[in-house]
Design an enzyme around this catalytic site. Structure first.
Site, PDB file in Angstrom:
ATOM      1  N   ASP A 188      51.361  77.069  58.858  1.00 22.58           N
ATOM      2  CA  ASP A 188      50.231  76.350  59.441  1.00 22.58           C
ATOM      3  C   ASP A 188      48.908  76.805  58.841  1.00 22.58           C
ATOM      4  O   ASP A 188      48.050  76.007  58.531  1.00 22.58           O
ATOM      5  CB  ASP A 188      50.203  76.475  60.965  1.00 22.58           C
ATOM      6  N   ASP A 229      45.441  83.008  56.534  1.00 22.94           N
ATOM      7  CA  ASP A 229      44.104  83.570  56.726  1.00 22.94           C
ATOM      8  C   ASP A 229      44.046  84.975  56.135  1.00 22.94           C
ATOM      9  O   ASP A 229      43.601  85.148  55.023  1.00 22.94           O
ATOM     10  CB  ASP A 229      43.625  83.474  58.172  1.00 22.94           C
ATOM     11  N   PHE A 233      38.243  80.399  64.318  1.00 19.13           N
ATOM     12  CA  PHE A 233      39.492  80.244  65.049  1.00 19.13           C
ATOM     13  C   PHE A 233      39.735  78.775  65.383  1.00 19.13           C
ATOM     14  O   PHE A 233      38.860  78.105  65.936  1.00 19.13           O
ATOM     15  CB  PHE A 233      39.472  81.077  66.339  1.00 19.13           C
TER      16      PHE A 233
END
Length: 191
Positions: free
Chosen positions: A115, A118, A167
């Site tokens: 997904d 990071d 986020f």
């Protein structure tokens, strides 16, 4: 048309509330689906004549993986692995597999479906683990990529969107277990 109610589109949700946090729309579903279709076309082109194994990282990538698999116009197999590295909105820096692979991957062409990349810590952990299976090749398809957050040198081969180090939730991504079901992608207004 008689006897048929016309379905009116629901208004676009601009903000959502999850566990006391406010999130606003970052990327609408139609743009997500369009970009995933483009990624699928590129993957199909790169894997013409090959049946790759999509290694889907649970839980966050399940929505992206379903859309990607449906858009792929080549045969593929799908396997799942579950990694844990987050608590609330922060990476713990520790990665562990809580659901592993049980299929022989030696000599296979793997596409890790994630997904978001990071920090890169989870992806480094997984790539190292998969490398031990002696696959013929391993590539990474990530819906989202935050290059400014990287702690490991990871560059996904297929990227949906590069985003800022904020986020996000929705389209499979969660905040403390909720928010995965939203069709759009939302960003925390305080991150």
């Amino acid at each position: 048309m008689r006897g048929v109610d016309l379905i009116k589109p629901e208004p676009v949700v601009k903000q959502i509330q999850l566990s006391g946090e406010t999130f606003e729309t970052l990327i609408h579903n139609d743009l997500l689906e369009q970009r995933i279709s483009e990624m699928a076309r590129k993957i199909a082109e790169d894997y013409e004549g090959i049946c790759p194994v999509l290694v889907v990282v649970l839980n966050g990538a399940f929505v992206f993986a379903a859309s990607l698999a449906k858009a792929l116009k080549i045969p593929c197999e799908i396997e799942f692995i579950r990694l844990v590295s987050y608590e609330a909105k922060t990476s713990t820096g520790q990665v562990r597999a809580v659901l592993g692979l049980d299929k022989c991957l030696a000599g296979r062409d793997l596409i890790v479906v994630e997904d978001i990349v990071d920090t890169g810590l989870s992806m480094r952990f997984l790539l190292d683990r998969l490398g031990g299976e002696n696959p013929r090749s391993v590539r990474v398809a990530s819906l989202l990529f935050k290059p400014s957050a990287l702690k490991e040198k990871i560059a996904p081969d297929y990227v949906g969107f590069e985003i800022e180090n904020r986020f996000v939730v929705g389209y499979g991504l969660d905040f403390n277990g909720i928010g995965r079901n939203y069709p759009d992608l939302y960003v925390n207004i305080r991150s």
